[in-house]
Design an enzyme around this catalytic site. Structure first.
Site, mmCIF file in Angstrom:
data_model
loop_
_atom_site.group_PDB
_atom_site.id
_atom_site.type_symbol
_atom_site.label_atom_id
_atom_site.label_comp_id
_atom_site.label_asym_id
_atom_site.label_seq_id
_atom_site.Cartn_x
_atom_site.Cartn_y
_atom_site.Cartn_z
ATOM 1 N N GLU A 168 10.073 49.686 66.133
ATOM 2 C CA GLU A 168 11.133 48.943 65.419
ATOM 3 C C GLU A 168 10.800 48.791 63.930
ATOM 4 O OE1 GLU A 168 13.625 46.650 67.275
ATOM 5 O OE2 GLU A 168 13.037 47.248 69.280
HETATM 6 C C1 LIG Z 1 6.405 52.119 73.623
HETATM 7 C C2 LIG Z 1 7.378 52.684 72.652
HETATM 8 C C3 LIG Z 1 8.719 52.344 72.753
HETATM 9 C C4 LIG Z 1 9.661 52.892 71.873
HETATM 10 N N1 LIG Z 1 10.998 52.679 72.091
HETATM 11 C C5 LIG Z 1 11.922 53.322 71.322
HETATM 12 C C6 LIG Z 1 13.320 53.263 71.648
HETATM 13 O O1 LIG Z 1 13.730 52.618 72.622
HETATM 14 N N2 LIG Z 1 14.190 53.949 70.864
HETATM 15 C C7 LIG Z 1 13.786 54.679 69.792
HETATM 16 O O2 LIG Z 1 14.641 55.272 69.133
HETATM 17 N N3 LIG Z 1 12.452 54.775 69.462
HETATM 18 C C8 LIG Z 1 11.522 54.127 70.207
HETATM 19 N N4 LIG Z 1 10.166 54.238 69.921
HETATM 20 C C9 LIG Z 1 9.742 55.004 68.757
HETATM 21 C C10 LIG Z 1 9.153 54.124 67.642
HETATM 22 O O3 LIG Z 1 10.196 53.379 67.044
HETATM 23 C C11 LIG Z 1 8.412 55.037 66.655
HETATM 24 O O4 LIG Z 1 7.224 55.452 67.303
HETATM 25 C C12 LIG Z 1 8.099 54.345 65.336
HETATM 26 O O5 LIG Z 1 9.291 54.128 64.610
HETATM 27 C C13 LIG Z 1 7.129 55.146 64.463
HETATM 28 O O6 LIG Z 1 7.558 56.463 64.344
HETATM 29 P P1 LIG Z 1 6.525 57.668 64.626
HETATM 30 O O7 LIG Z 1 5.874 57.395 65.932
HETATM 31 O O8 LIG Z 1 7.269 58.950 64.485
HETATM 32 O O9 LIG Z 1 5.425 57.513 63.504
HETATM 33 P P2 LIG Z 1 5.488 58.176 62.027
HETATM 34 O O10 LIG Z 1 6.845 57.948 61.445
HETATM 35 O O11 LIG Z 1 4.995 59.568 62.119
HETATM 36 O O12 LIG Z 1 4.438 57.282 61.247
HETATM 37 C C14 LIG Z 1 3.022 57.492 61.358
HETATM 38 C C15 LIG Z 1 2.308 56.487 60.477
HETATM 39 O O13 LIG Z 1 2.712 56.661 59.130
HETATM 40 C C16 LIG Z 1 3.143 55.439 58.582
HETATM 41 N N5 LIG Z 1 4.212 55.668 57.615
HETATM 42 C C17 LIG Z 1 5.358 56.364 57.810
HETATM 43 N N6 LIG Z 1 6.131 56.298 56.705
HETATM 44 C C18 LIG Z 1 5.456 55.542 55.799
HETATM 45 C C19 LIG Z 1 5.728 55.103 54.478
HETATM 46 N N7 LIG Z 1 6.886 55.412 53.865
HETATM 47 N N8 LIG Z 1 4.794 54.358 53.822
HETATM 48 C C20 LIG Z 1 3.619 54.022 54.446
HETATM 49 N N9 LIG Z 1 3.312 54.400 55.704
HETATM 50 C C21 LIG Z 1 4.220 55.152 56.365
HETATM 51 C C22 LIG Z 1 3.660 54.648 59.780
HETATM 52 O O14 LIG Z 1 3.663 53.262 59.508
HETATM 53 C C23 LIG Z 1 2.663 55.035 60.838
HETATM 54 O O15 LIG Z 1 1.517 54.211 60.713
HETATM 55 C C24 LIG Z 1 9.216 53.722 70.815
HETATM 56 C C25 LIG Z 1 7.859 54.058 70.698
HETATM 57 C C26 LIG Z 1 6.961 53.599 71.633
HETATM 58 C C27 LIG Z 1 5.535 54.126 71.567
#
Ligand SMILES: Cc1cc2nc3c(=O)[nH]c(=O)nc-3n(C[C@H](O)[C@H](O)[C@H](O)COP(=O)(O)OP(=O)(O)OC[C@H]3O[C@@H](n4cnc5c(N)ncnc54)[C@H](O)[C@@H]3O)c2cc1C
Length: 363
Positions: free
Chosen positions: A346
């Site tokens: 989120e």
């Molecule tokens: C248990 C679980 C439930 C979930 N449920 C849902 C759901 O119901 N629906 C849905 O749509 N998604 C869901 N998600 C997805 C979740 O919202 C994403 O995993 C989350 O938004 C992070 O995206 P990512 O994993 O692609 O990480 P990335 O976007 O690849 O980020 C990797 C790291 O880089 C950092 N980062 C990225 N951009 C920046 C920036 N601009 N500045 C500084 N740091 C940055 C992030 O903070 C993170 O630490 C779920 C994930 C899990 C594991």
């Protein structure tokens, strides 16, 4: 919020008291077994339906309780998407069943190459006949493999970037909707997340609102979701603080309770203070939301503080328990695993800081 009841009205306080009793009597006894087996929490959701929680985010008009309590994040994200982005036809078709728990929802935004930056999603919706062909892949979708309906966000106009994203409601069983594997996660093991492969056709009546409004809907929905995450963190931190306090009073070290030692008392005080700050931030954001005011920055602050607070508080609770806190005989290691996710989904902590700084710098 046991200590903050005086800040709630009578209906809110009695609803929360009822939920606290339900959680203590019905959910807590099953929590360790659910964590161990990793079984999806259908039974618990069914029990929750009887409390009115499945529709606590929805107005009475659509069968909801119209109470500002928050939980069941993925289901709420789905029904909120329809409430905020949809027309009355879609609301009438989905929300009454979502409110009673007869239908479970999921929220499909994240993709393998777009999580923190949802404007970069690649799932494509193109016009085909009198409807839409939707093609792409979603990942980490909570409830995705079992939900009765999933709100899918897809690009309808690639040139317009975030203004070219639209939302659609996909029913379970739609041809070309294929849940893949469920992830094996570190915590929150009673709630499963799925990959979803999409190559399906939808009639126009399944599109949520006007073309290009999907991103705005998703961002508004996530403001609500951040409050729900803050509430979960507060609940877990409260359980950890209660356990640590009880332990400190009864664990005897060198002939006196741990609670007699200044280092432990200070740790407990810091935990209580940290928790109270999160509760007040969450309450402020919830009040703004209830009053129909802008609460995006307040929701980010509440989510950021509560998710980092819950990490600190569960960690200190383990420290106070010593070696016992590290064992599975106590719920603290589960709490610590569960809250780890709260700093990621989120909008991660980094994204919340970006949002807060954005508000600060725009002023
Ligand atoms: C248990 C679980 C439930 C979930 N449920 C849902 C759901 O119901 N629906 C849905 O749509 N998604 C869901 N998600 C997805 C979740 O919202 C994403 O995993 C989350 O938004 C992070 O995206 P990512 O994993 O692609 O990480 P990335 O976007 O690849 O980020 C990797 C790291 O880089 C950092 N980062 C990225 N951009 C920046 C920036 N601009 N500045 C500084 N740091 C940055 C992030 O903070 C993170 O630490 C779920 C994930 C899990 C594991």
């Amino acid at each position: 919020m046991a200590d903050l009841y005086h800040m709630l009205d009578e209906a809110e306080a009695s609803f929360i008291t009822m939920l606290e009793r339900f959680a203590a009597e019905k959910l807590a006894p099953k929590a360790a077994a659910t964590d161990e087996s990793g079984a999806f929490v259908h039974a618990q959701l069914d029990g929750l339906a009887e409390t009115g929680m499945m529709g606590a985010n929805l107005p009475e008009k659509w069968g909801g309780a119209d109470i500002s309590a928050q939980a069941l994040t993925a289901h709420y994200l789905a029904s909120d998407s329809i409430l905020i982005g949809g027309d009355d036809d879609l609301r009438a078709r989905y929300l009454p069943d979502a409110a009673t728990g007869a239908k479970l929802g999921a929220f499909g935004l994240t993709e393998p190459t777009a999580g923190s930056d949802p404007a970069d999603i690649k799932t494509r919706a193109t016009r085909e006949g009198d409807g839409w062909r939707v093609k792409g892949r979603k990942c980490f979708i909570s409830n995705g493999g079992v939900a009765d309906f999933v709100v899918i966000y897809a690009v309808t106009d690639p040139a317009a970037r975030h203004r070219g994203i639209s939302a659609f409601v996909v029913d379970k069983g739609t041809s070309g909707f294929t849940p893949g594997r469920a992830e094996n996660t570190m915590g929150l093991r009673g709630g499963h997340v799925w990959e979803l492969d999409l190559d399906l056709w939808l009639p126009e009546s399944q599109r949520l609102g006007a073309e290009g409004t999907g991103f705005r809907t998703a961002m508004t929905v996530l403001d609500n979701g951040r409050l729900e995450v803050a509430a979960m963190c507060i609940g877990i931190a409260r359980a950890a603080l209660t356990a640590a306090t009880d332990w400190a009073k009864t664990r005897i070290i060198s002939g006196e309770p741990l609670a007699a030692k200044q280092g432990i008392r200070w740790m407990l005080a810091d935990m209580a203070l940290d928790l109270r700050a999160s509760e007040l931030l969450a309450l402020e954001a919830a009040r703004l939301r209830q009053d129909g005011a802008r609460f995006s920055e307040a929701a980010s602050m509440a989510k950021l503080h509560a998710s980092e607070m819950a990490h600190r508080v569960t960690d200190k609770a383990i420290q106070i328990h010593g070696g016992y806190g590290f064992t599975r005989d106590f719920p603290l290691e589960r709490h610590a695993r569960d809250v780890r996710m709260m700093r990621i989904y989120e909008g991660s902590s980094e994204i919340q800081r970006n949002i807060i700084a954005g508000h600060l710098l725009a002023a």
